[in-house]
Design a protein around this motif. Structure first.
Motif, PDB file in Angstrom:
ATOM      1  N   PRO F 109      34.810  23.976  60.661  1.00 56.38           N
ATOM      2  CA  PRO F 109      34.674  25.314  60.070  1.00 56.38           C
ATOM      3  C   PRO F 109      33.479  25.374  59.128  1.00 56.38           C
ATOM      4  O   PRO F 109      33.137  24.376  58.490  1.00 56.38           O
ATOM      5  CB  PRO F 109      35.983  25.495  59.288  1.00 56.38           C
ATOM      6  N   SER F 110      32.862  26.530  59.055  1.00 54.12           N
ATOM      7  CA  SER F 110      31.725  26.688  58.148  1.00 54.12           C
ATOM      8  C   SER F 110      31.570  28.160  57.801  1.00 54.12           C
ATOM      9  O   SER F 110      32.377  28.989  58.208  1.00 54.12           O
ATOM     10  CB  SER F 110      30.458  26.184  58.807  1.00 54.12           C
ATOM     11  N   GLY F 111      30.575  28.474  57.050  1.00 53.13           N
ATOM     12  CA  GLY F 111      30.256  29.871  56.792  1.00 53.13           C
ATOM     13  C   GLY F 111      30.938  30.491  55.604  1.00 53.13           C
ATOM     14  O   GLY F 111      30.751  31.681  55.307  1.00 53.13           O
ATOM     15  N   GLY F 112      31.783  29.720  54.897  1.00 49.07           N
ATOM     16  CA  GLY F 112      32.435  30.274  53.722  1.00 49.07           C
ATOM     17  C   GLY F 112      31.575  30.082  52.494  1.00 49.07           C
ATOM     18  O   GLY F 112      30.499  29.476  52.550  1.00 49.07           O
ATOM     19  N   ALA F 245      31.198  37.048  49.826  1.00 50.95           N
ATOM     20  CA  ALA F 245      29.980  36.805  49.052  1.00 50.95           C
ATOM     21  C   ALA F 245      28.985  36.024  49.892  1.00 50.95           C
ATOM     22  O   ALA F 245      27.783  36.299  49.880  1.00 50.95           O
ATOM     23  CB  ALA F 245      30.331  36.044  47.766  1.00 50.95           C
ATOM     24  N   ASN F 246      29.511  35.064  50.624  1.00 51.71           N
ATOM     25  CA  ASN F 246      28.612  34.225  51.420  1.00 51.71           C
ATOM     26  C   ASN F 246      27.962  35.004  52.550  1.00 51.71           C
ATOM     27  O   ASN F 246      26.794  34.784  52.888  1.00 51.71           O
ATOM     28  CB  ASN F 246      29.397  33.056  52.021  1.00 51.71           C
ATOM     29  N   ARG F 247      28.706  35.927  53.149  1.00 47.75           N
ATOM     30  CA  ARG F 247      28.142  36.721  54.230  1.00 47.75           C
ATOM     31  C   ARG F 247      26.974  37.546  53.716  1.00 47.75           C
ATOM     32  O   ARG F 247      25.947  37.647  54.369  1.00 47.75           O
ATOM     33  CB  ARG F 247      29.207  37.645  54.824  1.00 47.75           C
ATOM     34  N   VAL F 248      27.147  38.091  52.514  1.00 48.31           N
ATOM     35  CA  VAL F 248      26.036  38.820  51.911  1.00 48.31           C
ATOM     36  C   VAL F 248      24.843  37.887  51.749  1.00 48.31           C
ATOM     37  O   VAL F 248      23.713  38.207  52.096  1.00 48.31           O
ATOM     38  CB  VAL F 248      26.452  39.421  50.556  1.00 48.31           C
ATOM     39  N   ARG F 249      25.128  36.704  51.230  1.00 47.14           N
ATOM     40  CA  ARG F 249      24.070  35.715  51.072  1.00 47.14           C
ATOM     41  C   ARG F 249      23.365  35.452  52.398  1.00 47.14           C
ATOM     42  O   ARG F 249      22.143  35.450  52.481  1.00 47.14           O
ATOM     43  CB  ARG F 249      24.651  34.369  50.597  1.00 47.14           C
ATOM     44  N   SER F 250      24.161  35.228  53.438  1.00 47.64           N
ATOM     45  CA  SER F 250      23.586  34.871  54.746  1.00 47.64           C
ATOM     46  C   SER F 250      22.766  36.016  55.298  1.00 47.64           C
ATOM     47  O   SER F 250      21.651  35.820  55.818  1.00 47.64           O
ATOM     48  CB  SER F 250      24.711  34.543  55.732  1.00 47.64           C
TER      49      SER F 250
ATOM     50  N   GLU H 165      34.324  50.966  57.575  1.00 52.34           N
ATOM     51  CA  GLU H 165      32.949  51.456  57.774  1.00 52.34           C
ATOM     52  C   GLU H 165      32.148  51.461  56.480  1.00 52.34           C
ATOM     53  O   GLU H 165      30.939  51.272  56.492  1.00 52.34           O
ATOM     54  CB  GLU H 165      32.994  52.885  58.358  1.00 52.34           C
ATOM     55  N   GLN H 166      32.831  51.669  55.367  1.00 53.62           N
ATOM     56  CA  GLN H 166      32.148  51.652  54.062  1.00 53.62           C
ATOM     57  C   GLN H 166      31.872  50.244  53.590  1.00 53.62           C
ATOM     58  O   GLN H 166      31.336  50.051  52.497  1.00 53.62           O
ATOM     59  CB  GLN H 166      33.000  52.377  53.016  1.00 53.62           C
ATOM     60  N   GLU H 167      32.287  49.247  54.373  1.00 56.65           N
ATOM     61  CA  GLU H 167      32.068  47.845  54.009  1.00 56.65           C
ATOM     62  C   GLU H 167      32.617  47.517  52.608  1.00 56.65           C
ATOM     63  O   GLU H 167      31.929  46.890  51.792  1.00 56.65           O
ATOM     64  CB  GLU H 167      30.573  47.511  54.064  1.00 56.65           C
ATOM     65  N   VAL H 168      33.846  47.935  52.359  1.00 54.84           N
ATOM     66  CA  VAL H 168      34.435  47.640  51.047  1.00 54.84           C
ATOM     67  C   VAL H 168      34.560  46.137  50.832  1.00 54.84           C
ATOM     68  O   VAL H 168      34.789  45.369  51.771  1.00 54.84           O
ATOM     69  CB  VAL H 168      35.826  48.294  50.890  1.00 54.84           C
ATOM     70  N   ASP H 169      34.381  45.706  49.588  1.00 52.13           N
ATOM     71  CA  ASP H 169      34.464  44.282  49.245  1.00 52.13           C
ATOM     72  C   ASP H 169      35.895  43.849  48.970  1.00 52.13           C
ATOM     73  O   ASP H 169      36.214  42.656  49.025  1.00 52.13           O
ATOM     74  CB  ASP H 169      33.592  44.013  48.014  1.00 52.13           C
ATOM     75  N   ALA H 170      36.762  44.789  48.636  1.00 55.99           N
ATOM     76  CA  ALA H 170      38.174  44.501  48.365  1.00 55.99           C
ATOM     77  C   ALA H 170      38.942  45.795  48.556  1.00 55.99           C
ATOM     78  O   ALA H 170      38.384  46.880  48.407  1.00 55.99           O
ATOM     79  CB  ALA H 170      38.363  43.987  46.936  1.00 55.99           C
ATOM     80  N   SER H 252      19.219  39.162  46.128  1.00 53.47           N
ATOM     81  CA  SER H 252      18.425  38.942  47.329  1.00 53.47           C
ATOM     82  C   SER H 252      17.804  40.232  47.852  1.00 53.47           C
ATOM     83  O   SER H 252      17.202  40.238  48.917  1.00 53.47           O
ATOM     84  CB  SER H 252      19.326  38.352  48.400  1.00 53.47           C
ATOM     85  N   GLY H 253      17.991  41.278  47.111  1.00 59.54           N
ATOM     86  CA  GLY H 253      17.441  42.543  47.605  1.00 59.54           C
ATOM     87  C   GLY H 253      18.145  43.081  48.837  1.00 59.54           C
ATOM     88  O   GLY H 253      17.625  43.937  49.555  1.00 59.54           O
ATOM     89  N   ALA H 254      19.323  42.543  49.085  1.00 62.62           N
ATOM     90  CA  ALA H 254      20.062  42.998  50.279  1.00 62.62           C
ATOM     91  C   ALA H 254      20.555  44.429  50.098  1.00 62.62           C
ATOM     92  O   ALA H 254      20.873  44.866  48.999  1.00 62.62           O
ATOM     93  CB  ALA H 254      21.246  42.076  50.535  1.00 62.62           C
ATOM     94  N   SER H 255      20.668  45.158  51.157  1.00 60.96           N
ATOM     95  CA  SER H 255      21.302  46.479  51.117  1.00 60.96           C
ATOM     96  C   SER H 255      22.298  46.571  52.255  1.00 60.96           C
ATOM     97  O   SER H 255      22.094  46.003  53.317  1.00 60.96           O
ATOM     98  CB  SER H 255      20.260  47.592  51.231  1.00 60.96           C
TER      99      SER H 255
END
Lengths: 256, 256, 256, 256, 256, 256, 256, 256
Positions: F109-112, F245-250, H165-170, H252-255
């Motif tokens: 497993p990975s990606g966390g 959080a990691n997915r955002v990072r990736s 669809e709103q990609e909620v974090d929690a 990371s400047g991600a959006s």
């Protein structure tokens, strides 16, 4: 002649007894005193005053007495108005928050034995007063002493010796909070003790739960318990015990 | 002449009574039968067998009887070995899981009244048997009927009529699960009912909690309750009630 | 000179104190006796024997003593084997189910005050023995009396008078079932009472819950309570109270 | 033709059914009667009156009926004002503390079977009345008898025989305090019994907990239980049972 | 002709019915199937094997069937030995931990309706199997699907549609842990749902308490509940519902 | 492309997805990792070993990994035998009492993200180890420190600073008895804390109930709690947080 | 000379001490301060104002002080009116909701030691104020710091160091909700800690149950606990501890 | 640069940080937002309005915002009067019964991620609104949908798809009564679910206890729970999770 406990049921099944019609939501059990040794008791809380009044009227009838418990002064007053002209007489017991409704030909209760009543604290009295009233209505003589809890053990000496001298047939011990007093009493006497936990007390085990548990867990055999604040139950149990002893006395002409 | 309930305490404070020395962790209360009308009872669970044996020996003495409850056959056997040669005689009651240890000059108990005993189900018997034993040791005659629970109400008829014919002074009603039987009985008779909840039953309210609650909440006055599985307490309470009535009978030469 | 309660924390934050490395899952707190007046105690139940052994070894060190509680004889034996050759000495206390592990240069504990210990019944002793051990390890002298419960109140007289004569700084009262004894004692003395409920008893409020509640609900002020079967807590609390009084004595050369 | 239980969900997932928009915090489930055999019920306690009104209006629509429970007279009056001019008609049931809101073209409910309803005491009626109302709204005929508790067992005879003669499809038995009545009834009949515990009663097991436990622990198979004071649940369960039997009757033209 | 529910009681009071003698502590209720629609069930846990055997023998008689639940294989084997030569036949159901004892002339049960049975998880099966057995013994056809809990909601689709197609008269839903499944099912169908909480699960709300509470608190009307692990109760309730519908069908010659 | 949470349900309703057949009482949910971010977990307690084995086999398939928890070594061994020749590989984690079953082509497993793990005491490790395993199987890196409870607050300093330096995305804090540690940690950091109460501890509030309550009552916001001993729940919650959080990072190529 | 704890009881049994007559339902225990080191305290809730007044008057007598707790301003005012002219002086403590009634010759309390008092939050003060008052009435000096809970651990530093510098003999720690503070304090100091749970908090474990449990389960030895909101109990326990240390100081002329 | 979680404590121990003086019984923790990511929250119930006002004033300072919860309109108005002229601005949120007090230079909160919020019923909104407010104050965007409980499962479809669809974090899921919704949601998504039980519901498991238990027992991993009605806790937990994800995005400047 001794009757069967099933006589009323047998009559109902045979359709030859008196029926129990419902009036205002109440199906009065007028044979209870004869069958069970305790008068029917109307528990007022949560009942419409019309139900209370018609139940009392039917239960009192010509010559019976009925007790209505958990009854505040206003309810009692309202019932009095509703039953005006029916011939019943009404007495309100402010300490016990109860009302006695007696039919026009009802007599004072008698024929019971002697009951002792102790309270651990001052706050236990309203509940104990209910027990006092019920035992009295069942014909018993009650000797009561208040505020004899074990935090000051010496206060118990004189009252308990007095009860034993009165040859009480049963002792009701009302206590809230830690509920310790019945255990101490039962460890000292050979009289059946009825533990009456009261809802005095707060925090963990408050509302009487702690007192109830203490009495159920008592190390001293000879205690049985009724529910928290159930003065009716304690009074009825004590009365049944004392009436029994008294009946033996009466049958034999014995005097204490 | 009637004695004070504080006599032993008074003697202890005055240093003129018999002291209560500790032997093997046990401080025997040899005056309990005289003081409280119930023999001292040794609760065996969790006690080393040496403590049990020496407690029984001291309590039995020359002429007393003591009951050791929650005692399995192996413990009983081990106590018998330890007390060999002391003159006590030991009887093991397999149904009640209890042991009676009697001093060499001890007599059969007598002088109590008449106690009724009902069980709702077959599984309630071990607990009821403990009550049976205790009431018997307190000198009462016990009439017992088993498996008369309300799921088949017709089964109650003959046993309850028999108890009333025997003029029982108190009725112990043992029930587990829903604990309904005491309410039904108390609604039919004028004899004090002692509710004895048993730990039969599982799920919510299992282990006897449901049965206990039912009995405490009973709508039928005239019930008092002991703790779950507390056959000792039920037996002792019934015995105190019955002994009282019987003493009156004896004092007056009455016969029922 | 008096130190701050935060000294160890301050050192940890400044990185200039001794670190607390993890060994076998245990991060030993070797400064506890100095900081809190009670030695670190290893609770054995549910821990692998290797963790227990290495914790004890590190905590005992050269000159300290450590107590391992809830430890059966087999575990103790196994630890003894694992620590063979390390110089520690091991004593197993069968009554308290506990083990004392002492470093090669450890001294007998001393410097505490005087603690009283009462048990209501015989079955309360294993828990009380744990309290006894802990108070002793904290340097206190303990006077213990067993089986003085209120079902036979006269049994309490001599032991309680003896404790007062010994000028005890605190009294631990262990009781199961109804847990009544601490209330009675606290109503009689001016010494702080530590209620120690034990898990003796069955049915409603069994397992010590009833005893705990009784003590929390006590009408007699001057009682504080530890958890059910928590002999360690009762012993530590009593020791802290008694050590304090004793320190004053020592500082001033007072003798009782 | 028989439909799948998932039809509405399928439509929602396929986006081809009617959406459930939120209005004033309420997302009305207008298909519930068709899907579940019971109309949507609005529980009023703790909801703003505007939410109640708009929920009722939307649920009633042109031709449906909706029940709003735990609704006092003042709330009902306020809703009536808010919905003035919308064409709905409002009936307030004072005994059940409930309000029926019917669309202008709504018809009287019909098509259910026959339900029996017993209460142990007078105080159980408000809860039983809620069950009565719900079963009626689901199209059932209800035969109710009040105050037939086992403290006076003979009172049960006539009502229970009447129910059996009416060939009821299910019997709701409402009881508070000890909650004994459902066990007794289930031991006598071959009709499914729905135990409805009420919050009558005080002390240990008060507020209906004791009654609930008694019913769950019942020794008589053939009882299922709803939550304390849940008249809605009891009425709905009885209605589903009775509607089912009735549908069979209707399909076959059977008459009892 | 329809009989009164009190017929057996009436006979007992009139002394003209068959008496219920006690044998080995058991007072067999042989009329229960006729009176209540469910055969008498012997609960084996805590009963001596001799009691079980004689109860089964008496209850089975010539032509009846009796179920003994909470019965392990060893007990079943022992009963088989004890009843050898009596003509009864014994079948042990390993999944339900139950035993069926049939008299020599007993017939296969029949005449019930159709019952659905769902389990949320694999571990709920032993309890569900008990319900399955009881419903079968009451003559019902049972359709069961296992492991359809809402953690994977799509697994529910096919089984639930199948049950509706089978026109089940009632659905038993067994679930432990969070007990969510009955709420979801009741929100989808118009069939009465019987919630059967199982003692699967640990921690807070473990042992089935959480599942029971969830079912009692269900937002979806049309659920009634039996006690935790009470497969007998669920099976009996479902059977009474289904038998009722089926009787209507039979009376009218209807076929589904 | 982002999928709907209802896709599997939609497929089931449309009959075009893979069905979930029942094998040995188990209806495997093989899409859970994709749908919920956590692999399906087989809870072994109370399941027959055949069910466990076939569930694991089906869930592992060609290329998946499945975790079987509450699995002792013997069960693991037995499953290994049953699955011999199927190509799966089995690893037993003795600390977590869990077993990993991996299909022949399954990858590590990975990606966390990064998860912190603290235990208050040594005895909390078995539960924490389960959380550790689950978070690892969900692809997270876990940094764990043991025995840092507040009885010796200085022990917490180094571990907590280390976790913050590792930029953990969530911290699991396992604690039994008083359950105090999560409150202290949450008062010091801005990372979500997952309270994991363990069943360490006895007496009132024992079995983890006290620890759970403490965490639910925490004065420090930023704590959410899973059930007592629910290492699976804690690990899964932490993993979902950290994976996010990691997915955002990736997605953004970020590195911490 | 040291007296026996049984002196008052001995006098009562010998009939040579002062009797305890009942006045208005109260049997005053005027010897409590001498016997137990804490003045008699009148708990006002649920008592008629006449009982309170006459209890206070009798307990105060010529030269004693009595505390009446759970007393609102109106009750205090009413008592003041009733006792006008009796010479007693009345002080109402609004924070503690308590009233001090002092006889005309009563002196300020003195002779106690030094007590520390911490509250976790602002809302804990009313309960802590009661403890403050009682300890003060027992002659102790109290140093109090409020709102130092562990959600912001740095707030504890200065107050706790101050208490240690004051050489407090005992520390009362009042905390509601999670009740974490006593554990943290006891892990830092060698002074006996008295946990005082307060009824702050809602939800599961609300009303102080969670705080109580946390304190009972504390991992840090050296804590004993009183019941929820029992400021009287905490103050009395602390006072007994501190008076003891102070007595030693006084006997030896020691000064801190 | 990343700071240590112990910085404030270190400063307090070194006496070089800002002290926390007590004002009106409150010791304000002004560093909490920086340290814990959540602003200090003032819980108003049971606090005098002067304490609330001065706490809010000190916490808001020049440029911070503080939330005061469980605050009714009257209290809010009174605080507004007391703080007149101090430059703070006050907003009252009637749905959440909360008040926001902002210093004169305080900015709108920002920097959080995206949070989903679902309620099972209409009555859950007041609690959910508190969570909504807190998450908003922590800078998160909240998407809320009300009344989507599983009694009508189709109502959940559109809202849940919208959240994904709103990609909620929690996702916070508020539910009372049976508390079933969080389990259903967590079985469908790979987003961390925070269960928020509300005190809606009556009878057994009422007051939110049933809902809490259901969530703790959930079969679907990926749920953690806060206490009943603890909107603050749910909002804070969700905010910490979402802020974390957002910080990674920002770094990371991600959006999205």
């Amino acid at each position: 002649m001794r009757q069967s406990p099933f006589d009323e049921l047998r009559h109902a099944l045979d359709r030859d007894g008196t029926d129990s019609p419902e009036i205002n939501g109440v199906r009065a059990d007028i044979g209870r005193l004869a069958r069970c040794g305790v008068p029917e008791i109307v528990y007022c809380r949560g009942k419409p005053v019309e139900s209370i009044a018609s139940a009392c009227e039917r239960l009192a009838g010509e010559s019976r007495r009925v007790v209505a418990t958990r009854c505040d002064a206003a309810t009692s007053e309202r019932v009095r108005e509703l039953l005006e002209g029916t011939g019943v007489s009404i007495t309100f017991d402010v300490e016990a928050s109860a009302m006695i409704v007696a039919g026009p030909d009802a007599q004072q209760p008698s024929g019971g034995g002697v009951v002792g009543l102790l309270t651990a604290g001052t706050s236990d009295w309203p509940v104990a007063a209910e027990a006092n009233l019920i035992a009295g209505e069942a014909g018993c003589t009650v000797h009561a002493f208040r505020d004899v809890g074990v935090a000051g053990l010496h206060r118990l000496v004189q009252p308990l010796e007095a009860l034993i001298e009165q040859e009480v047939d049963a002792i009701i011990v009302a206590a809230g909070m830690d509920g310790v007093l019945p255990s101490v009493v039962a460890g000292l006497v050979d009289v059946p003790v009825i533990g009456l936990p009261t809802s005095t007390g707060y925090g963990h085990g408050g509302g009487g739960e702690g007192a109830l548990t203490t009495m159920l867990q008592s190390c001293a055999p000879g205690i049985a318990v009724v529910n928290i604040d159930n003065g009716v139950g304690a009074g009825a149990m004590a009365a049944l015990i004392a009436r029994r002893a008294n009946r033996v006395r009466s049958q034999s002409g014995a005097s204490d």
